[in-house]
Design a protein around this motif. Structure first.
Motif, PDB file in Angstrom:
ATOM      1  N   ILE A  30      46.307 -16.326 -24.613  1.00  0.00           N
ATOM      2  CA  ILE A  30      47.714 -16.622 -24.350  1.00  0.00           C
ATOM      3  C   ILE A  30      47.790 -17.454 -23.082  1.00  0.00           C
ATOM      4  CG2 ILE A  30      49.980 -15.658 -23.840  1.00  0.00           C
ATOM      5  CD1 ILE A  30      49.073 -13.113 -25.290  1.00  0.00           C
ATOM      6  N   TYR A  31      48.398 -18.613 -23.191  1.00  0.00           N
ATOM      7  CA  TYR A  31      48.518 -19.538 -22.060  1.00  0.00           C
ATOM      8  C   TYR A  31      49.948 -19.477 -21.530  1.00  0.00           C
ATOM      9  CZ  TYR A  31      43.920 -21.409 -23.010  1.00  0.00           C
ATOM     10  OH  TYR A  31      42.568 -21.547 -23.169  1.00  0.00           O
TER      11      TYR A  31
ATOM     12  N   ALA B 130      42.657 -14.033 -22.222  1.00  0.00           N
ATOM     13  CA  ALA B 130      41.918 -13.857 -23.463  1.00  0.00           C
ATOM     14  C   ALA B 130      42.055 -12.416 -23.932  1.00  0.00           C
ATOM     15  CB  ALA B 130      40.452 -14.209 -23.245  1.00  0.00           C
ATOM     16  N   PRO B 131      41.887 -12.174 -25.212  1.00  0.00           N
ATOM     17  CA  PRO B 131      41.990 -10.807 -25.736  1.00  0.00           C
ATOM     18  C   PRO B 131      41.059  -9.853 -24.997  1.00  0.00           C
ATOM     19  CG  PRO B 131      41.917 -12.376 -27.519  1.00  0.00           C
ATOM     20  CD  PRO B 131      41.641 -13.148 -26.280  1.00  0.00           C
ATOM     21  N   GLY B 132      41.613  -8.776 -24.475  1.00  0.00           N
ATOM     22  CA  GLY B 132      40.805  -7.766 -23.806  1.00  0.00           C
ATOM     23  C   GLY B 132      40.360  -8.122 -22.403  1.00  0.00           C
ATOM     24  N   LYS B 133      40.857  -9.242 -21.872  1.00  0.00           N
ATOM     25  CA  LYS B 133      40.442  -9.659 -20.532  1.00  0.00           C
ATOM     26  C   LYS B 133      41.650  -9.790 -19.613  1.00  0.00           C
ATOM     27  CE  LYS B 133      36.256 -12.111 -21.937  1.00  0.00           C
ATOM     28  NZ  LYS B 133      35.475 -13.369 -21.811  1.00  0.00           N
ATOM     29  N   GLU B 134      41.371  -9.882 -18.337  1.00  0.00           N
ATOM     30  CA  GLU B 134      42.440 -10.050 -17.356  1.00  0.00           C
ATOM     31  C   GLU B 134      42.949 -11.500 -17.352  1.00  0.00           C
ATOM     32  OE1 GLU B 134      41.085  -6.648 -14.097  1.00  0.00           O
ATOM     33  OE2 GLU B 134      41.172  -8.756 -13.544  1.00  0.00           O
ATOM     34  N   ARG B 135      44.156 -11.651 -16.842  1.00  0.00           N
ATOM     35  CA  ARG B 135      44.727 -12.980 -16.716  1.00  0.00           C
ATOM     36  C   ARG B 135      43.863 -13.839 -15.782  1.00  0.00           C
ATOM     37  NH1 ARG B 135      51.003 -13.070 -15.816  1.00  0.00           N
ATOM     38  NH2 ARG B 135      50.926 -12.675 -18.055  1.00  0.00           N
ATOM     39  N   GLU B 136      43.686 -15.101 -16.163  1.00  0.00           N
ATOM     40  CA  GLU B 136      42.784 -16.002 -15.442  1.00  0.00           C
ATOM     41  C   GLU B 136      43.557 -17.234 -14.988  1.00  0.00           C
ATOM     42  OE1 GLU B 136      38.323 -17.630 -16.471  1.00  0.00           O
ATOM     43  OE2 GLU B 136      39.808 -17.648 -18.085  1.00  0.00           O
ATOM     44  N   LYS B 137      43.290 -17.663 -13.778  1.00  0.00           N
ATOM     45  CA  LYS B 137      43.947 -18.862 -13.262  1.00  0.00           C
ATOM     46  C   LYS B 137      43.302 -20.104 -13.840  1.00  0.00           C
ATOM     47  CE  LYS B 137      43.225 -18.159  -8.925  1.00  0.00           C
ATOM     48  NZ  LYS B 137      43.321 -18.295  -7.441  1.00  0.00           N
ATOM     49  N   ILE B 138      44.102 -21.085 -14.238  1.00  0.00           N
ATOM     50  CA  ILE B 138      43.586 -22.360 -14.737  1.00  0.00           C
ATOM     51  C   ILE B 138      43.732 -23.440 -13.687  1.00  0.00           C
ATOM     52  CG2 ILE B 138      43.894 -24.188 -16.446  1.00  0.00           C
ATOM     53  CD1 ILE B 138      44.889 -22.038 -18.397  1.00  0.00           C
ATOM     54  N   GLY B 139      44.950 -23.661 -13.218  1.00  0.00           N
ATOM     55  CA  GLY B 139      45.174 -24.690 -12.219  1.00  0.00           C
ATOM     56  C   GLY B 139      46.649 -24.825 -11.896  1.00  0.00           C
ATOM     57  N   CYS B 140      46.935 -25.752 -10.997  1.00  0.00           N
ATOM     58  CA  CYS B 140      48.326 -25.948 -10.589  1.00  0.00           C
ATOM     59  C   CYS B 140      48.573 -27.395 -10.221  1.00  0.00           C
ATOM     60  CB  CYS B 140      48.679 -25.032  -9.426  1.00  0.00           C
ATOM     61  SG  CYS B 140      47.840 -25.414  -7.873  1.00  0.00           S
TER      62      CYS B 140
ATOM     63  N   ASP C 142      49.625 -32.706  -5.247  1.00  0.00           N
ATOM     64  CA  ASP C 142      48.673 -31.604  -5.140  1.00  0.00           C
ATOM     65  C   ASP C 142      48.252 -31.188  -6.540  1.00  0.00           C
ATOM     66  OD1 ASP C 142      50.510 -30.502  -2.388  1.00  0.00           O
ATOM     67  OD2 ASP C 142      48.370 -30.969  -2.314  1.00  0.00           O
ATOM     68  N   LEU C 143      46.962 -31.096  -6.748  1.00  0.00           N
ATOM     69  CA  LEU C 143      46.416 -30.737  -8.051  1.00  0.00           C
ATOM     70  C   LEU C 143      45.154 -29.933  -7.829  1.00  0.00           C
ATOM     71  CD1 LEU C 143      47.030 -31.299 -11.062  1.00  0.00           C
ATOM     72  CD2 LEU C 143      45.466 -33.228 -10.923  1.00  0.00           C
ATOM     73  N   ALA C 144      45.053 -28.812  -8.497  1.00  0.00           N
ATOM     74  CA  ALA C 144      43.883 -27.955  -8.323  1.00  0.00           C
ATOM     75  C   ALA C 144      43.530 -27.300  -9.640  1.00  0.00           C
ATOM     76  CB  ALA C 144      44.172 -26.888  -7.256  1.00  0.00           C
ATOM     77  N   TYR C 145      42.231 -27.077  -9.845  1.00  0.00           N
ATOM     78  CA  TYR C 145      41.738 -26.411 -11.043  1.00  0.00           C
ATOM     79  C   TYR C 145      40.717 -25.352 -10.669  1.00  0.00           C
ATOM     80  CZ  TYR C 145      43.643 -30.429 -13.577  1.00  0.00           C
ATOM     81  OH  TYR C 145      44.472 -31.399 -14.085  1.00  0.00           O
ATOM     82  N   SER C 146      40.642 -24.326 -11.470  1.00  0.00           N
ATOM     83  CA  SER C 146      39.589 -23.342 -11.304  1.00  0.00           C
ATOM     84  C   SER C 146      38.270 -23.950 -11.783  1.00  0.00           C
ATOM     85  CB  SER C 146      39.918 -22.086 -12.102  1.00  0.00           C
ATOM     86  OG  SER C 146      41.075 -21.455 -11.572  1.00  0.00           O
ATOM     87  N   ASP C 147      37.179 -23.425 -11.278  1.00  0.00           N
ATOM     88  CA  ASP C 147      35.867 -24.010 -11.550  1.00  0.00           C
ATOM     89  C   ASP C 147      35.522 -24.056 -13.038  1.00  0.00           C
ATOM     90  OD1 ASP C 147      34.292 -22.623  -8.550  1.00  0.00           O
ATOM     91  OD2 ASP C 147      35.531 -24.411  -8.860  1.00  0.00           O
TER      92      ASP C 147
ATOM     93  N   TYR D 276      45.006 -17.979  -4.268  1.00  0.00           N
ATOM     94  CA  TYR D 276      46.303 -17.524  -4.767  1.00  0.00           C
ATOM     95  C   TYR D 276      46.119 -16.473  -5.850  1.00  0.00           C
ATOM     96  CZ  TYR D 276      47.872 -21.904  -2.612  1.00  0.00           C
ATOM     97  OH  TYR D 276      48.116 -22.914  -1.743  1.00  0.00           O
ATOM     98  N   SER D 277      46.951 -15.443  -5.781  1.00  0.00           N
ATOM     99  CA  SER D 277      46.914 -14.399  -6.799  1.00  0.00           C
ATOM    100  C   SER D 277      48.069 -14.587  -7.781  1.00  0.00           C
ATOM    101  CB  SER D 277      47.010 -13.025  -6.142  1.00  0.00           C
ATOM    102  OG  SER D 277      48.310 -12.858  -5.572  1.00  0.00           O
ATOM    103  N   VAL D 278      48.035 -13.834  -8.859  1.00  0.00           N
ATOM    104  CA  VAL D 278      49.105 -13.853  -9.847  1.00  0.00           C
ATOM    105  C   VAL D 278      50.440 -13.537  -9.188  1.00  0.00           C
ATOM    106  CG1 VAL D 278      49.984 -12.693 -11.892  1.00  0.00           C
ATOM    107  CG2 VAL D 278      47.572 -13.297 -11.762  1.00  0.00           C
ATOM    108  N   GLU D 279      50.389 -12.640  -8.224  1.00  0.00           N
ATOM    109  CA  GLU D 279      51.624 -12.189  -7.565  1.00  0.00           C
ATOM    110  C   GLU D 279      52.282 -13.270  -6.724  1.00  0.00           C
ATOM    111  OE1 GLU D 279      48.788 -10.530  -7.588  1.00  0.00           O
ATOM    112  OE2 GLU D 279      49.344  -8.881  -8.940  1.00  0.00           O
ATOM    113  N   ALA D 280      51.590 -14.380  -6.495  1.00  0.00           N
ATOM    114  CA  ALA D 280      52.158 -15.466  -5.695  1.00  0.00           C
ATOM    115  C   ALA D 280      53.260 -16.223  -6.438  1.00  0.00           C
ATOM    116  CB  ALA D 280      51.061 -16.434  -5.287  1.00  0.00           C
ATOM    117  N   TYR D 281      53.370 -16.018  -7.740  1.00  0.00           N
ATOM    118  CA  TYR D 281      54.325 -16.762  -8.546  1.00  0.00           C
ATOM    119  C   TYR D 281      55.425 -15.834  -9.057  1.00  0.00           C
ATOM    120  CZ  TYR D 281      50.686 -20.102  -8.059  1.00  0.00           C
ATOM    121  OH  TYR D 281      49.759 -20.941  -7.504  1.00  0.00           O
TER     122      TYR D 281
END
Length: 127
Positions: free
Chosen positions: A92-93, A39-49, A56-61, A109-114
């Motif tokens: 931005i998605y 989001a504008p002005g915010k850090e990157r946020e995990k959605i799911g994988c 395997d399917l996972a989502y953030s809360d 998992y962190s951003v750096e994992a990908y």
């Protein structure tokens, strides 16, 4: 992997949009796909994988059932369906791959994992 997102745009509150993540190298079928947003002005946020075989399917809360991640390995494409959108979903998605996905490991998992990332697609939700 050469990832490219599409499908972003402007939508009103309560609307839906489906984002696409396509791999032009045609290797995505064997890799997990993760989705992130910023989001504008915010850090990157995990959605799911979603895992390579889709089991395997996972989502953030914060998703709370509003978003759905799917894939079509025959097309080397992943999808992120966004439902019941709110203005705070604006951002931005981005899809990522060449990394892990598991239901129990997702929170760690962190951003750096990908190691492979698309350029992102904008979603703007207006009231």
């Amino acid at each position: 992997l050469q990832l490219e997102e599409s499908g972003g745009g402007s939508v009103h509150t309560g609307g839906s949009v489906t984002l696409t993540c396509k791999d032009s190298s045609q290797q995505l079928y064997s890799y997990a796909i993760a989705w992130f947003r910023q989001a504008p002005g915010k850090e990157r946020e995990k959605i799911g994988c979603i895992g390579g075989d889709g089991r395997d399917l996972a989502y953030s809360d914060f998703v709370q059932g509003r978003f759905n991640i799917t894939r079509d390995n025959a097309k080397n494409t992943g999808y992120l369906q966004l439902n019941d959108l709110k203005p705070e979903d604006t951002g931005i998605y981005t899809c990522a791959s060449n990394g892990p996905c598991s239901r129990f490991g997702w929170r760690f998992y962190s951003v750096e994992a990908y190691r492979s990332w698309g350029q992102g697609t904008h979603v703007t939700v207006s009231a």
